[in-house]
Design a protein around this motif. Sequence first.
Motif, PDB file in Angstrom:
ATOM      1  N   GLN A   1       0.706   4.185  -9.123  1.00 32.65           N
ATOM      2  CA  GLN A   1       0.659   3.957 -10.566  1.00 32.65           C
ATOM      3  C   GLN A   1       1.699   2.926 -10.997  1.00 32.65           C
ATOM      4  O   GLN A   1       1.412   2.044 -11.819  1.00 32.65           O
ATOM      5  CB  GLN A   1       0.851   5.270 -11.323  1.00 32.65           C
ATOM      6  CG  GLN A   1      -0.315   6.231 -11.136  1.00 32.65           C
ATOM      7  CD  GLN A   1      -0.165   7.503 -11.958  1.00 32.65           C
ATOM      8  OE1 GLN A   1       0.752   7.647 -12.771  1.00 32.65           O
ATOM      9  NE2 GLN A   1      -1.067   8.454 -11.733  1.00 32.65           N
ATOM     10  N   ALA A   2       2.886   3.034 -10.441  1.00 28.90           N
ATOM     11  CA  ALA A   2       3.933   2.063 -10.767  1.00 28.90           C
ATOM     12  C   ALA A   2       3.536   0.670 -10.266  1.00 28.90           C
ATOM     13  O   ALA A   2       3.753  -0.330 -10.961  1.00 28.90           O
ATOM     14  CB  ALA A   2       5.259   2.488 -10.147  1.00 28.90           C
ATOM     15  N   LEU A   3       2.960   0.609  -9.070  1.00 27.57           N
ATOM     16  CA  LEU A   3       2.521  -0.673  -8.525  1.00 27.57           C
ATOM     17  C   LEU A   3       1.443  -1.298  -9.405  1.00 27.57           C
ATOM     18  O   LEU A   3       1.491  -2.501  -9.712  1.00 27.57           O
ATOM     19  CB  LEU A   3       1.986  -0.470  -7.107  1.00 27.57           C
ATOM     20  CG  LEU A   3       1.469  -1.725  -6.396  1.00 27.57           C
ATOM     21  CD1 LEU A   3       2.602  -2.705  -6.135  1.00 27.57           C
ATOM     22  CD2 LEU A   3       0.767  -1.356  -5.092  1.00 27.57           C
ATOM     23  N   ALA A   4       0.482  -0.490  -9.820  1.00 22.32           N
ATOM     24  CA  ALA A   4      -0.608  -1.000 -10.659  1.00 22.32           C
ATOM     25  C   ALA A   4      -0.078  -1.504 -11.996  1.00 22.32           C
ATOM     26  O   ALA A   4      -0.497  -2.566 -12.488  1.00 22.32           O
ATOM     27  CB  ALA A   4      -1.656   0.090 -10.875  1.00 22.32           C
ATOM     28  N   ALA A   5       0.857  -0.761 -12.591  1.00 23.63           N
ATOM     29  CA  ALA A   5       1.411  -1.170 -13.882  1.00 23.63           C
ATOM     30  C   ALA A   5       2.212  -2.463 -13.740  1.00 23.63           C
ATOM     31  O   ALA A   5       2.096  -3.376 -14.580  1.00 23.63           O
ATOM     32  CB  ALA A   5       2.285  -0.058 -14.444  1.00 23.63           C
ATOM     33  N   ALA A   6       3.029  -2.544 -12.707  1.00 25.04           N
ATOM     34  CA  ALA A   6       3.815  -3.765 -12.481  1.00 25.04           C
ATOM     35  C   ALA A   6       2.903  -4.957 -12.228  1.00 25.04           C
ATOM     36  O   ALA A   6       3.148  -6.068 -12.723  1.00 25.04           O
ATOM     37  CB  ALA A   6       4.769  -3.560 -11.305  1.00 25.04           C
ATOM     38  N   ARG A   7       1.856  -4.720 -11.474  1.00 21.32           N
ATOM     39  CA  ARG A   7       0.915  -5.802 -11.164  1.00 21.32           C
ATOM     40  C   ARG A   7       0.225  -6.310 -12.430  1.00 21.32           C
ATOM     41  O   ARG A   7       0.043  -7.516 -12.609  1.00 21.32           O
ATOM     42  CB  ARG A   7      -0.105  -5.276 -10.158  1.00 21.32           C
ATOM     43  CG  ARG A   7      -0.997  -6.332  -9.525  1.00 21.32           C
ATOM     44  CD  ARG A   7      -1.786  -5.718  -8.372  1.00 21.32           C
ATOM     45  NE  ARG A   7      -2.664  -6.715  -7.786  1.00 21.32           N
ATOM     46  CZ  ARG A   7      -3.926  -6.892  -8.160  1.00 21.32           C
ATOM     47  NH1 ARG A   7      -4.443  -6.134  -9.125  1.00 21.32           N
ATOM     48  NH2 ARG A   7      -4.668  -7.825  -7.588  1.00 21.32           N
ATOM     49  N   ARG A   8      -0.158  -5.403 -13.309  1.00 18.41           N
ATOM     50  CA  ARG A   8      -0.788  -5.815 -14.576  1.00 18.41           C
ATOM     51  C   ARG A   8       0.165  -6.667 -15.398  1.00 18.41           C
ATOM     52  O   ARG A   8      -0.231  -7.678 -15.997  1.00 18.41           O
ATOM     53  CB  ARG A   8      -1.226  -4.592 -15.383  1.00 18.41           C
ATOM     54  CG  ARG A   8      -2.490  -3.906 -14.863  1.00 18.41           C
ATOM     55  CD  ARG A   8      -3.043  -2.932 -15.872  1.00 18.41           C
ATOM     56  NE  ARG A   8      -2.110  -1.877 -16.216  1.00 18.41           N
ATOM     57  CZ  ARG A   8      -2.011  -0.723 -15.582  1.00 18.41           C
ATOM     58  NH1 ARG A   8      -2.780  -0.470 -14.540  1.00 18.41           N
ATOM     59  NH2 ARG A   8      -1.138   0.202 -15.963  1.00 18.41           N
TER      60      ARG A   8
ATOM     61  N   ALA B   1       0.813  -1.214   0.000  1.00 16.56           N
ATOM     62  CA  ALA B   1       0.000   0.000   0.000  1.00 16.56           C
ATOM     63  C   ALA B   1       0.845   1.262   0.000  1.00 16.56           C
ATOM     64  O   ALA B   1       0.393   2.318  -0.454  1.00 16.56           O
ATOM     65  CB  ALA B   1      -0.928  -0.006   1.213  1.00 16.56           C
ATOM     66  N   ALA B   2       2.083   1.175   0.492  1.00 13.62           N
ATOM     67  CA  ALA B   2       2.962   2.346   0.563  1.00 13.62           C
ATOM     68  C   ALA B   2       3.716   2.608  -0.740  1.00 13.62           C
ATOM     69  O   ALA B   2       4.376   3.648  -0.870  1.00 13.62           O
ATOM     70  CB  ALA B   2       3.964   2.166   1.705  1.00 13.62           C
ATOM     71  N   LYS B   3       3.637   1.698  -1.692  1.00 19.06           N
ATOM     72  CA  LYS B   3       4.358   1.867  -2.950  1.00 19.06           C
ATOM     73  C   LYS B   3       3.701   2.949  -3.816  1.00 19.06           C
ATOM     74  O   LYS B   3       2.502   3.236  -3.669  1.00 19.06           O
ATOM     75  CB  LYS B   3       4.371   0.553  -3.732  1.00 19.06           C
ATOM     76  CG  LYS B   3       5.003  -0.625  -3.011  1.00 19.06           C
ATOM     77  CD  LYS B   3       6.495  -0.474  -2.859  1.00 19.06           C
ATOM     78  CE  LYS B   3       7.108  -1.709  -2.187  1.00 19.06           C
ATOM     79  NZ  LYS B   3       8.565  -1.534  -1.935  1.00 19.06           N
TER      80      LYS B   3
END
Length: 262
Positions: free
Chosen positions: A203-210, A198-200
């Motif tokens: 947008q970068a977290l969402a893109a990496a997750r996708r 949650a602290a990341k």
Amino acid sequence: MTEHVRITDEPGGVRLVRLARPEKKNALTGAMYDAMREALEAADRDGSGVGAVVFSGAEGVFTAGNDIADFVARAERSFGEAPSLRFIRQLAVTRTPMVAAVDGLAVGVGTTLTLHCDLVYVAPAATFRMPFVDLGLVPEAASSYLLPRRVGVPKATELLLLGEAYGADEAVRLGLANAVVPADALLEHALAQGAKLAAKPPQALAAARRLIRGDRDAVRAAMDAEAEAFDAALRSEEAQEAFRRFLSRGAAPKGAATKAAQ
């Protein structure tokens, strides 16, 4: 909402979804599925402040799978709109990172749910099982698509067709869990890892997750194909007989996890 799913927002932007029906080994009812789905939908809403969702059980059990009586009653009316299927479909589209803290039994959807989680932590007593075929049914939650890609076709075939149980160490060895954590530290560890996510940068977290999760259209297509086959299987004499035997507390189908669902 239902008293059997306790939803709390914890420090660090983590939403805890805790199954709390210990008298039935956290067997899932339609109301529980609806509560979990709504928790995921709410977490995805802009401004929710939720950066990760953690699933856990209670009193040493994750979940024994479906409450058979509740499941059959609802599915007979309209399986296509069954709360279980709506929850499963939500798993494929949830944008918020998901973490599982698994202790004790994780039967059926208790196992397939974890295939959609970004991180999975297990207590030493965790036991996973997918006895769909034993109950005259077919795999669900895109497990027929995801599991072969995670563990290979031979092992996935063994787990889905034989329906045999595997434990915490095997889950880690197969790449289906991240680590074994002492039971008394399991939830705290999962919440801490959720807070790290949650602290990341979002947008970068969402893109990496996708990128990591891959083709969601293929996952949804697998879910739809499974749902069609599941609906047909559910109406078969094989499944009806298995359910009758379970509901009458008679002899369970060989290898089925019916006792675990009580």
